[in-house]
Design a protein around this motif. Sequence first.
Motif, PDB file in Angstrom:
ATOM      1  N   VAL A   1      54.010 -10.118 -18.376  1.00 13.41           N
ATOM      2  CA  VAL A   1      55.149  -9.226 -18.224  1.00 13.41           C
ATOM      3  C   VAL A   1      56.053  -9.879 -17.186  1.00 13.41           C
ATOM      4  N   VAL A   2      57.308 -10.077 -17.562  1.00 11.84           N
ATOM      5  CA  VAL A   2      58.306 -10.637 -16.649  1.00 11.84           C
ATOM      6  C   VAL A   2      59.188  -9.486 -16.185  1.00 11.84           C
ATOM      7  N   GLU A   3      59.162  -9.225 -14.875  1.00 12.89           N
ATOM      8  CA  GLU A   3      59.986  -8.123 -14.364  1.00 12.89           C
ATOM      9  C   GLU A   3      61.340  -8.671 -13.921  1.00 12.89           C
TER      10      GLU A   3
ATOM     11  N   VAL B   1      60.744 -17.155 -14.694  1.00 13.71           N
ATOM     12  CA  VAL B   1      61.084 -17.492 -16.071  1.00 13.71           C
ATOM     13  C   VAL B   1      62.596 -17.649 -16.107  1.00 13.71           C
ATOM     14  N   PHE B   2      63.066 -18.713 -16.772  1.00 12.48           N
ATOM     15  CA  PHE B   2      64.506 -18.984 -16.755  1.00 12.48           C
ATOM     16  C   PHE B   2      64.973 -19.633 -18.046  1.00 12.48           C
ATOM     17  N   ASP B   3      66.265 -19.432 -18.321  1.00 10.79           N
ATOM     18  CA  ASP B   3      66.914 -20.141 -19.422  1.00 10.79           C
ATOM     19  C   ASP B   3      67.180 -21.561 -18.965  1.00 10.79           C
ATOM     20  N   PRO B   4      67.062 -22.545 -19.866  1.00 15.25           N
ATOM     21  CA  PRO B   4      67.270 -23.923 -19.451  1.00 15.25           C
ATOM     22  C   PRO B   4      68.693 -24.148 -18.938  1.00 15.25           C
ATOM     23  N   PRO B   5      68.818 -24.838 -17.788  1.00 11.55           N
ATOM     24  CA  PRO B   5      70.144 -25.149 -17.266  1.00 11.55           C
ATOM     25  C   PRO B   5      70.847 -26.179 -18.156  1.00 11.55           C
TER      26      PRO B   5
ATOM     27  N   ILE C   1      59.089 -21.701 -17.538  1.00 16.44           N
ATOM     28  CA  ILE C   1      58.439 -20.987 -16.432  1.00 16.44           C
ATOM     29  C   ILE C   1      57.959 -22.012 -15.414  1.00 16.44           C
ATOM     30  N   LYS C   2      58.330 -21.812 -14.147  1.00 13.58           N
ATOM     31  CA  LYS C   2      57.964 -22.724 -13.059  1.00 13.58           C
ATOM     32  C   LYS C   2      57.857 -21.932 -11.762  1.00 13.58           C
ATOM     33  N   ARG C   3      57.360 -22.631 -10.718  1.00 15.60           N
ATOM     34  CA  ARG C   3      57.224 -22.033  -9.392  1.00 15.60           C
ATOM     35  C   ARG C   3      58.369 -22.498  -8.494  1.00 15.60           C
ATOM     36  N   ILE C   4      58.942 -21.563  -7.724  1.00 10.26           N
ATOM     37  CA  ILE C   4      59.995 -21.933  -6.776  1.00 10.26           C
ATOM     38  C   ILE C   4      59.362 -22.645  -5.578  1.00 10.26           C
TER      39      ILE C   4
ATOM     40  N   ASP D   1      71.681 -18.096 -11.613  1.00 12.02           N
ATOM     41  CA  ASP D   1      72.120 -17.301 -12.766  1.00 12.02           C
ATOM     42  C   ASP D   1      71.259 -17.519 -14.004  1.00 12.02           C
ATOM     43  N   ASN D   2      70.496 -18.605 -14.047  1.00 13.13           N
ATOM     44  CA  ASN D   2      69.651 -18.868 -15.210  1.00 13.13           C
ATOM     45  C   ASN D   2      68.306 -18.148 -15.130  1.00 13.13           C
ATOM     46  N   ILE D   3      67.991 -17.589 -13.970  1.00 12.73           N
ATOM     47  CA  ILE D   3      66.693 -16.924 -13.811  1.00 12.73           C
ATOM     48  C   ILE D   3      66.691 -15.588 -14.546  1.00 12.73           C
ATOM     49  N   ILE D   4      65.709 -15.426 -15.439  1.00 19.11           N
ATOM     50  CA  ILE D   4      65.544 -14.184 -16.203  1.00 19.11           C
ATOM     51  C   ILE D   4      64.782 -13.159 -15.367  1.00 19.11           C
TER      52      ILE D   4
END
Length: 195
Positions: free
Chosen positions: A67-69, A85-89, A104-107, A174-177
């Motif tokens: 689940v992505v909040e 989770v993010f849309d590709p830049p 999906i990656k870690r900051i 802005d790409n982060i879901i």
Amino acid sequence: MTSDPTTESKTPIAAEPSSKLKALWENLQILVVALILALLVRAYVAEPRFIPSDSMVPTLEVGDRLVVEKISYHLHPPEFGDIVVFDPPPQLQRQGYKKDQAFIKRIIGQPGQTIEVKNGQVFVNDQPLQEPYIAESPSYIMKPALVPEGTFFVMGDNRNNSNDSHVWGFLPKDNIIGRAWLRFYPFDRWGKVRS
């Protein structure tokens, strides 16, 4: 001759809708409202996602469902260690990834921080990170890079098998879901995703 009132033709009165039709209409209304609510929840609150690759092993495995909040980043910025989770830049889209093909990656790095990879370790502002969550130490070198405002530096936990910021650059906010919050499948590993 007088007519018999019992034999006079009577104008038919429109029958009320049958109870079956009325129940069907009510159920249809409930279904439409439920569908609208589900779409709103998915767009603004949370949505399910599937892990297609091993770039986040050992934290997340291929086939995990999450689940992505989406609410917390409206209240505060993403933080170090968050799994996003993010849309590709644009730089990934130029490599052929579709705009809606989520990653999906870690900051690892926030705006204003300097990230470097050397001697099998990641450094943030010249300080080595302690990373018990990675599969293995990175086998590559990356020169120091300053994270620009409005962007983040993200890496997969499977450092040597991850298409991440060390390859393609910085992730625009802005790409982060949203943030990976809960693993709901497989059931034997159900639980909150650790940052």
